[in-house]
Scaffold this active site. Structure first.
Site, mmCIF file in Angstrom:
data_model
loop_
_atom_site.group_PDB
_atom_site.id
_atom_site.type_symbol
_atom_site.label_atom_id
_atom_site.label_comp_id
_atom_site.label_asym_id
_atom_site.label_seq_id
_atom_site.Cartn_x
_atom_site.Cartn_y
_atom_site.Cartn_z
ATOM 1 N N ASP A 285 0.567 -1.163 0.227
ATOM 2 C CA ASP A 285 0.302 -0.026 0.100
ATOM 3 C C ASP A 285 0.748 1.412 0.414
ATOM 4 O OD1 ASP A 285 -3.544 0.221 0.994
ATOM 5 O OD2 ASP A 285 -1.580 2.243 1.185
ATOM 6 N N ILE A 286 0.681 2.244 -1.151
ATOM 7 C CA ILE A 286 1.097 3.489 -0.679
ATOM 8 C C ILE A 286 1.547 4.412 0.425
ATOM 9 C CG2 ILE A 286 -0.460 4.971 -2.030
ATOM 10 C CD1 ILE A 286 1.729 5.874 -4.622
ATOM 11 N N GLU B 26 -12.228 3.459 -1.228
ATOM 12 C CA GLU B 26 -11.926 4.914 -2.585
ATOM 13 C C GLU B 26 -11.661 4.292 -3.408
ATOM 14 O OE1 GLU B 26 -8.721 5.842 0.121
ATOM 15 O OE2 GLU B 26 -9.661 7.288 1.672
ATOM 16 N N VAL B 27 -10.906 2.811 -3.513
ATOM 17 C CA VAL B 27 -10.450 2.637 -5.278
ATOM 18 C C VAL B 27 -11.219 1.719 -5.639
ATOM 19 C CG1 VAL B 27 -9.013 1.255 -7.111
ATOM 20 C CG2 VAL B 27 -8.071 3.578 -4.696
ATOM 21 N N HIS C 213 -10.347 -4.887 -3.121
ATOM 22 C CA HIS C 213 -9.007 -4.953 -3.116
ATOM 23 C C HIS C 213 -8.886 -5.864 -1.302
ATOM 24 C CE1 HIS C 213 -10.000 -1.118 -3.028
ATOM 25 N NE2 HIS C 213 -9.420 -1.221 -1.216
HETATM 26 P P1 AMP Z 1 -9.942 1.448 0.056
HETATM 27 O O1 AMP Z 1 -10.253 3.345 0.893
HETATM 28 O O2 AMP Z 1 -9.970 0.240 1.114
HETATM 29 O O3 AMP Z 1 -10.582 1.491 -0.798
HETATM 30 O O4 AMP Z 1 -8.302 1.347 0.093
HETATM 31 C C1 AMP Z 1 -7.364 1.501 -1.471
HETATM 32 C C2 AMP Z 1 -6.387 1.668 -1.049
HETATM 33 O O5 AMP Z 1 -5.406 2.151 -2.153
HETATM 34 C C3 AMP Z 1 -5.729 3.009 0.483
HETATM 35 O O6 AMP Z 1 -5.191 2.392 1.548
HETATM 36 C C4 AMP Z 1 -4.587 3.766 -0.505
HETATM 37 O O7 AMP Z 1 -3.492 3.739 0.401
HETATM 38 C C5 AMP Z 1 -4.154 2.388 -1.486
HETATM 39 N N1 AMP Z 1 -3.628 2.726 -2.565
HETATM 40 C C6 AMP Z 1 -4.285 4.323 -3.789
HETATM 41 N N2 AMP Z 1 -3.354 3.891 -4.921
HETATM 42 C C7 AMP Z 1 -1.674 3.053 -4.663
HETATM 43 C C8 AMP Z 1 -1.479 2.644 -5.526
HETATM 44 N N3 AMP Z 1 -0.952 3.328 -6.233
HETATM 45 N N4 AMP Z 1 -0.274 2.145 -5.194
HETATM 46 C C9 AMP Z 1 -0.682 1.202 -3.842
HETATM 47 N N5 AMP Z 1 -1.599 1.803 -3.072
HETATM 48 C C10 AMP Z 1 -2.307 2.682 -3.107
#
Ligand code: AMP
Length: 125
Positions: A35-36, A101-102, A106
């Site tokens: 995770d970034i 968020e994404v 995941h």
């Molecule tokens: P969620 O809130 O469960 O959708 O988590 C999304 C996660 O994706 C967060 O913990 C972010 O830090 C992570 N994230 C977003 N962009 C990236 C990226 N390019 N590489 C790795 N992790 C990411």
């Protein structure tokens, strides 16, 4: 593909190699990377390579091999980081209330330190 799946999401771009990731593990159907913005010493994200919006979509649309693959991949990440003994947290956020968020399924695998209780106590109306 789920009608709400949008190929502009960042994880779709990672799968396609359009943007880089810090890869931890790759299997036939799944990809794990760091995770970034880590929320614990160990914070790995595990995603299916095929485009699934969230866990509901995966459960209803993925085939048996993909489902098996992602569970095996969880287990492999746990072994890779020696988390069997110390423990870890596995979670997936879904939708608006889940604060996803994404918009590509995941799983978060968190560990490497005590993680405290589950989530902060929320106000219940
Ligand atoms: P969620 O809130 O469960 O959708 O988590 C999304 C996660 O994706 C967060 O913990 C972010 O830090 C992570 N994230 C977003 N962009 C990236 C990226 N390019 N590489 C790795 N992790 C990411």
């Amino acid at each position: 593909m789920h009608k709400k799946y949008n190929k502009n999401n960042i994880f779709f771009k990672i799968i396609n190699g359009e943007i880089p990731c810090d890869k931890v593990l790759e299997t036939k159907h799944s990809l794990a990377f760091k995770d970034i913005n880590p929320r614990a010493k160990i914070h790995i994200l595990l995603i299916p390579k095929n485009p699934y919006l969230n866990l509901n979509d995966f459960i209803s649309s993925a085939d048996k091999l993909e489902k098996l693959d992602i569970f095996n991949a969880i287990s492999e990440v746990v072994s890779l980081y020696n988390l069997e003994e110390s423990g870890y947290r596995l979670l997936t956020n879904v939708g608006k209330d889940g604060h996803q968020e994404v918009q590509h399924l995941h799983f978060h695998i968190l560990g490497g330190q005590p993680l405290g209780s589950f989530i902060k106590k929320l106000e219940i109306n």
